[in-house]
Design an enzyme around this catalytic site. Structure first.
Site, PDB file in Angstrom:
ATOM      1  N   ILE A 189       0.743  -1.065  -0.108  1.00 44.89           N
ATOM      2  CA  ILE A 189      -0.027  -0.029  -0.152  1.00 44.89           C
ATOM      3  C   ILE A 189       0.917   1.272  -0.137  1.00 44.89           C
ATOM      4  CG2 ILE A 189      -1.831   1.560   1.117  1.00 44.89           C
ATOM      5  CD1 ILE A 189      -2.658  -1.458   2.287  1.00 44.89           C
ATOM      6  N   PRO A 190       1.144   1.705  -1.077  1.00 43.52           N
ATOM      7  CA  PRO A 190       2.409   2.782  -1.570  1.00 43.52           C
ATOM      8  C   PRO A 190       2.360   4.109  -0.798  1.00 43.52           C
ATOM      9  CG  PRO A 190       1.025   2.798  -3.329  1.00 43.52           C
ATOM     10  CD  PRO A 190       0.336   1.718  -2.493  1.00 43.52           C
ATOM     11  N   CYS A 191       2.534   4.131   0.588  1.00 38.63           N
ATOM     12  CA  CYS A 191       2.347   5.484   1.496  1.00 38.63           C
ATOM     13  C   CYS A 191       3.625   6.048   1.025  1.00 38.63           C
ATOM     14  CB  CYS A 191       2.175   5.295   2.760  1.00 38.63           C
ATOM     15  SG  CYS A 191       3.220   4.165   3.763  1.00 38.63           S
ATOM     16  N   HIS A 192       4.689   5.403   0.501  1.00 36.58           N
ATOM     17  CA  HIS A 192       5.749   6.282   0.114  1.00 36.58           C
ATOM     18  C   HIS A 192       5.433   7.427  -1.008  1.00 36.58           C
ATOM     19  CE1 HIS A 192       5.885   2.583  -2.583  1.00 36.58           C
ATOM     20  NE2 HIS A 192       6.441   3.653  -3.504  1.00 36.58           N
ATOM     21  N   ARG A 193       4.401   6.961  -1.841  1.00 35.13           N
ATOM     22  CA  ARG A 193       3.864   8.074  -2.857  1.00 35.13           C
ATOM     23  C   ARG A 193       3.218   9.321  -2.375  1.00 35.13           C
ATOM     24  NH1 ARG A 193       1.672   3.035  -6.524  1.00 35.13           N
ATOM     25  NH2 ARG A 193       4.020   2.076  -6.729  1.00 35.13           N
TER      26      ARG A 193
END
Length: 186
Positions: free
Chosen positions: A146-150
């Site tokens: 779940i790409p919270c780095h984005r």
């Protein structure tokens, strides 16, 4: 990925675990007895606090490791893994569903995310939605997947659940491989 984040009691989580090497350091992967991922730890030292049986033969952990390796090699843009996570508040579940929609190689700011979030019933009126988003990003149990780095925060280097260096590395990796991924990439 799942269309809906489900709330489950923590007792159903974390039955087996593995560690894997990655370009951003060791990662810890956990699954439950149902064979669903429950956590991806960017700082796997936490697994020393909750010792778990090895998941080296657990199919979901083997597949998660494979898909993460493909991602780090620039051969995968999305993950197709079963997961079950516990979220304690509706806001976190809504936020994680929204973050799942950020495309590979793209970013959104905390403020852009906050503008897309519905008002929280019974929420603290002194807390802005952007502040709530900043706090919730730390509680993503499956970062990268779940790409919270984005989600970029121009006002802070410490919004991402991992380190600022891990976030920068993941974003740079996606930018490097984005031109090479075509419509057939997963």
């Amino acid at each position: 990925m799942n269309d809906k984040i489900k709330m489950v009691p923590p007792a159903e989580l974390h039955k087996k675990a593995i560690l894997m090497d990655s370009p951003i350091g060791k990662l810890g992967l956990c699954c439950n007895e149902e064979g669903k991922l429950t956590n991806l730890f960017l700082r796997p030292g936490i697994l020393q606090l909750i010792p778990l049986p090895s998941g080296e033969k657990e199919p979901v952990l083997i597949e998660a490791k494979k898909q993460l390796e493909e991602y780090f090699a620039g051969n995968r843009a999305a993950f197709e893994l079963p997961y079950r996570i516990a979220v304690s508040r509706d806001l976190l579940g809504q936020l994680l569903m929204l973050i799942q929609k950020i495309p590979y190689g793209a970013t959104m700011t905390v403020d852009e995310i906050a503008l897309q979030m519905p008002p929280v019933e019974g929420g603290d009126p002194s807390l802005s939605m952007a502040e709530a988003v900043r706090g919730a990003l730390f509680f993503n149990p499956l970062p990268i997947l779940i790409p919270c780095h984005r989600v970029i925060d121009p006002d802070s280097d410490s919004t991402y659940a991992g380190s600022p260096e891990q976030q920068k590395t993941l974003l740079a990796l996606e930018q490097r491989y984005l031109p090479f991924l075509d419509g057939d990439a997963q």
